[in-house]
Design a protein around this motif. Structure first.
Motif, PDB file in Angstrom:
ATOM      1  N   TYR A 292     -30.432 -48.696 -45.098  1.00  0.00           N
ATOM      2  CA  TYR A 292     -31.961 -49.157 -44.776  1.00  0.00           C
ATOM      3  C   TYR A 292     -32.789 -48.423 -43.991  1.00  0.00           C
ATOM      4  O   TYR A 292     -33.218 -47.992 -43.330  1.00  0.00           O
ATOM      5  CB  TYR A 292     -31.445 -50.156 -44.154  1.00  0.00           C
ATOM      6  CG  TYR A 292     -31.387 -51.711 -44.562  1.00  0.00           C
ATOM      7  CD1 TYR A 292     -31.780 -52.508 -44.812  1.00  0.00           C
ATOM      8  CD2 TYR A 292     -29.905 -51.823 -43.593  1.00  0.00           C
ATOM      9  CE1 TYR A 292     -30.878 -53.641 -45.257  1.00  0.00           C
ATOM     10  CE2 TYR A 292     -28.696 -52.831 -44.251  1.00  0.00           C
ATOM     11  CZ  TYR A 292     -29.502 -53.238 -45.116  1.00  0.00           C
ATOM     12  OH  TYR A 292     -28.934 -55.016 -45.030  1.00  0.00           O
ATOM     13  N   LYS A 295     -36.314 -48.048 -43.317  1.00  0.00           N
ATOM     14  CA  LYS A 295     -37.377 -47.930 -41.773  1.00  0.00           C
ATOM     15  C   LYS A 295     -36.452 -47.503 -41.528  1.00  0.00           C
ATOM     16  O   LYS A 295     -37.337 -48.183 -40.190  1.00  0.00           O
ATOM     17  CB  LYS A 295     -36.960 -49.916 -42.198  1.00  0.00           C
ATOM     18  CG  LYS A 295     -36.165 -50.912 -43.202  1.00  0.00           C
ATOM     19  CD  LYS A 295     -38.497 -50.807 -43.154  1.00  0.00           C
ATOM     20  CE  LYS A 295     -39.044 -52.069 -44.492  1.00  0.00           C
ATOM     21  NZ  LYS A 295     -37.740 -53.009 -44.770  1.00  0.00           N
ATOM     22  N   LYS A 397     -35.419 -54.484 -40.802  1.00  0.00           N
ATOM     23  CA  LYS A 397     -34.179 -53.796 -41.502  1.00  0.00           C
ATOM     24  C   LYS A 397     -34.457 -54.558 -42.428  1.00  0.00           C
ATOM     25  O   LYS A 397     -34.412 -53.632 -44.679  1.00  0.00           O
ATOM     26  CB  LYS A 397     -33.317 -52.820 -41.018  1.00  0.00           C
ATOM     27  CG  LYS A 397     -32.206 -53.659 -41.154  1.00  0.00           C
ATOM     28  CD  LYS A 397     -30.945 -53.017 -40.780  1.00  0.00           C
ATOM     29  CE  LYS A 397     -29.436 -53.681 -40.381  1.00  0.00           C
ATOM     30  NZ  LYS A 397     -29.178 -53.297 -39.925  1.00  0.00           N
ATOM     31  N   GLY A 399     -36.163 -57.095 -43.682  1.00  0.00           N
ATOM     32  CA  GLY A 399     -37.904 -57.826 -44.569  1.00  0.00           C
ATOM     33  C   GLY A 399     -37.807 -58.853 -44.603  1.00  0.00           C
ATOM     34  O   GLY A 399     -38.695 -59.371 -45.112  1.00  0.00           O
ATOM     35  N   GLU A 403     -43.312 -56.274 -39.340  1.00  0.00           N
ATOM     36  CA  GLU A 403     -43.679 -55.340 -37.714  1.00  0.00           C
ATOM     37  C   GLU A 403     -44.462 -55.614 -36.686  1.00  0.00           C
ATOM     38  O   GLU A 403     -45.056 -55.742 -36.085  1.00  0.00           O
ATOM     39  CB  GLU A 403     -43.245 -54.087 -37.825  1.00  0.00           C
ATOM     40  CG  GLU A 403     -43.588 -53.213 -37.408  1.00  0.00           C
ATOM     41  CD  GLU A 403     -43.970 -51.774 -37.422  1.00  0.00           C
ATOM     42  OE1 GLU A 403     -43.671 -50.898 -36.526  1.00  0.00           O
ATOM     43  OE2 GLU A 403     -43.910 -51.429 -38.115  1.00  0.00           O
TER      44      GLU A 403
END
Length: 611
Positions: A292, A295, A397, A399, A403
């Motif tokens: 990942y 991210k 990470k 999705g 955020e």
């Protein structure tokens, strides 16, 4: 015994509960001599009886005025002889054939019925709100009838919700201390009293640390600024979505679902070997960095945080890796930003190369049981914060979350957890019968959080006992927690806070939970809460909104008593409610000096002079 000496006038008008009596001119003195006794004559706030057949109807004088008698020939009489004195009376009850006072309107007088002043024996019957054999406490002297003490039955007073209202300096703190000192002095030596009762006193200003006599008293001096006493909670509170939603001000649509999943992970971990679960979760996150990597820039600081929070002796490895591990956003590749030419910097083009890097392997090898901070003595507050960040990393990470939706919650978590850890302890401590929680050294935000959590915790725990004993929740300066107009909090938090206390005051009685609130601003408090109280001690209030709030919500108050609220002297109050037959004006006894709440006005002369 010549009862005609006691006649002071006759009824001239009856309109429902309101009666008007004309007072005879010869009875206009302030006192009457009756068989050697000096009796108080007719005056506002006093009582008279109206004889109707064999029934004595008792009324309270609410007002008086004069009228001119136009039937008298003024030519041959003085002007003062034309004036007649009229008193207005509100019926409060009657004296039965067996001599007992009965509250309420059972019968109305007739025009021309005679009105009498009360003998000492009849006054005693009116103010005898409880039978002689019933347990009672003394509150103070009844104003205008100073020979008599206001005695209130234990059951009717303390088996109810109580409200004490008054401006600062009016005596409400002394009243609160007085009634509970009287209660503890009476029952303190009984084993069942300590076994079957619990008292929680929320003290916002630190006034009651010494004011209530109880040998088994626990004082919690709580502070958000330094390490002091901590109030005990159980681990179950940390697994409640509602609990964390309020503390973290979580939004309903995005942040609460995330919190729910984090709580589920927290519950799973604390039910197993905590350190082993923490190690496994952390290693999985480190191993997934390569997969990942897109991210990585967002999550880098959280990788550092969870290792610093969960493990010791890993600082060098963390800095050695994350300070130089960098993402090339052009080709989405991880590399070590060493002091080398660009073409010589080590890039990780496969997961095998990433795990083979010595800095990664050294970090993973140091994430072990002996370095885990949650190995032996677990701090559940910081463990919960750790789990939330684990969940945040895992969901971000992949999705699952955005955020910008959850990051504000994580920031609040970093602020609130240290504060919660300072004031609450996660253990199964045995509580004393009386707990005084002093909040004088607590910041503004936590002054609302702490009482709500404590009261809800104790209320829920008591409900589960199913009528085993009683719980008294006492809140001084209650407007701090029961305010309906606060602008410092979200509407969701305010609604929840009020709902907690409204449930206690609406449903608590059937579970043996009783609420006592003291406040100088009744207009700030929810009308629902004030209207559900059973007994009221009303000290001086001068603000119009406060007075209107009392008039709007207190059903036991008559007009004369209501109009006296702004002019009551210090220490005096109007008591009304189910523990008395009618509103009573009383001068509350001063608590002895060693037990007085620390609320007196400072003596400036003593402060400023050398003597």
């Amino acid at each position: 015994m010549d009862l005609s000496l006691l006649i002071i006038g006759e009824v001239i008008e009856v309109r429902g509960q309101k009666v008007r009596v004309k007072v005879y001119k010869e009875k206009n003195s302030s006192n009457l001599n009756y068989n050697g006794e000096v009796l108080k004559n007719v005056s506002v706030g006093g009582f008279i009886r109206i004889r109707k057949g064999f029934l004595d109807i008792v009324g309270k004088i609410e007002g008086e005025y004069i009228v001119e008698n136009k039937n008298i020939n003024t030519k041959y009489s003085e002007k003062k002889d034309n004036i007649e004195r009229i008193v207005e009376i509100s019926i409060v009850g009657s004296i039965s054939n067996n001599g007992k006072f009965i509250r309420g309107l059972s019968e109305l007088p007739l025009v021309f019925n005679y009105a009498y002043i009360l003998t000492e024996e009849q006054v005693q019957k009116i103010f005898a709100f409880v039978d002689k054999e019933v347990p009672k406490i003394e509150v103070g002297n009844i104003i205008a009838y100073e020979k008599y003490k206001l005695e209130l039955g234990i059951q009717n007073l303390f088996g109810s919700h109580i409200g004490i209202f008054g401006n600062t300096g009016s005596g409400k703190s002394n009243t609160l201390a007085k009634i509970y000192n009287e209660l503890f002095n009476r029952y303190n030596n009984f084993h069942n009293f300590k076994k079957n009762s619990k008292f929680i006193l929320i003290d916002f200003n630190g006034e009651y640390s010494k004011s209530i006599t109880e040998t088994n008293k626990k004082l919690y001096e709580i502070s958000t600024r330094k390490e002091k006493d901590k109030y005990p909670l159980t681990k179950d509170h940390l697994t409640e979505l509602e609990f964390w939603s309020i503390i973290l001000e979580a939004t309903e649509k995005t942040q609460q679902p995330f919190l729910k999943r984090a709580i589920e992970l927290f519950k799973n971990i604390i039910e197993k070997n905590i350190s082993e679960e923490i190690i496994a979760q952390t290693k999985n996150i480190i191993n997934d960095i390569f997969n990942y990597r897109d991210k990585y820039n967002i999550l880098r600081k959280y990788y550092k945080e969870i290792i610093f929070l969960g493990f010791c002796n890993c600082q060098n490895e963390v800095k050695g890796l994350f300070d130089i591990l960098t993402l090339n956003t052009t080709n989405n590749s991880l590399y070590l930003d060493l002091n080398l030419p660009r073409n010589q910097k080590p890039y990780f083009d496969s997961e095998i190369k990433f795990h083979g890097e010595c800095r990664v392997s050294n970090l993973l090898s140091n994430i072990k049981n002996c370095n885990c901070r949650f190995n032996s003595i677990t701090n559940y507050w910081y463990l919960f914060g750790f789990i939330c960040k684990i969940q945040y990393i895992n969901e971000l990470k992949k999705g699952y979350i955005l955020e910008e939706h959850i990051a504000p919650l994580i920031k609040r978590l970093d602020t609130r957890i240290p504060e919660m850890e300072k004031v609450f302890d996660i253990n199964e401590a045995i509580m004393e019968p009386l707990s005084v929680i002093s909040l004088v050294d607590v910041n503004v935000y936590m002054r609302k959080i702490i009482p709500m959590i404590i009261c809800k915790k104790e209320y829920d725990a008591h409900k589960e006992k199913k009528n085993q004993g009683v719980l008294h929740i006492i809140i001084d300066e209650a407007h701090n927690i029961l305010s309906k107009e606060s602008q410092r909090e979200s509407s969701m938090w305010k609604d929840y806070r009020l709902e907690v206390f409204e449930e206690i005051i609406k449903e608590g009685r059937k579970f043996g939970v009783f609420l006592t609130i003291s406040s100088q601003r009744p207009s700030d408090i929810s009308d629902t809460i004030i209207s559900q109280l059973h007994n009221y001690f009303l000290h001086r209030l001068v603000n119009n909104e406060d007075i209107k709030s009392i008039g709007r919500t207190v059903s036991f108050l008559d007009n004369a008593s209501y109009e006296m609220i702004p002019i009551l002297p210090q220490g005096a109050c109007i008591f009304t409610g189910i523990a008395s037959n009618f509103p009573v004006l009383v001068q509350v006894d001063r608590v002895e000096k060693s037990l007085c709440p620390e609320s007196d006005t400072i003596n400036l002369n003593e402060l400023w002079t050398d003597n």
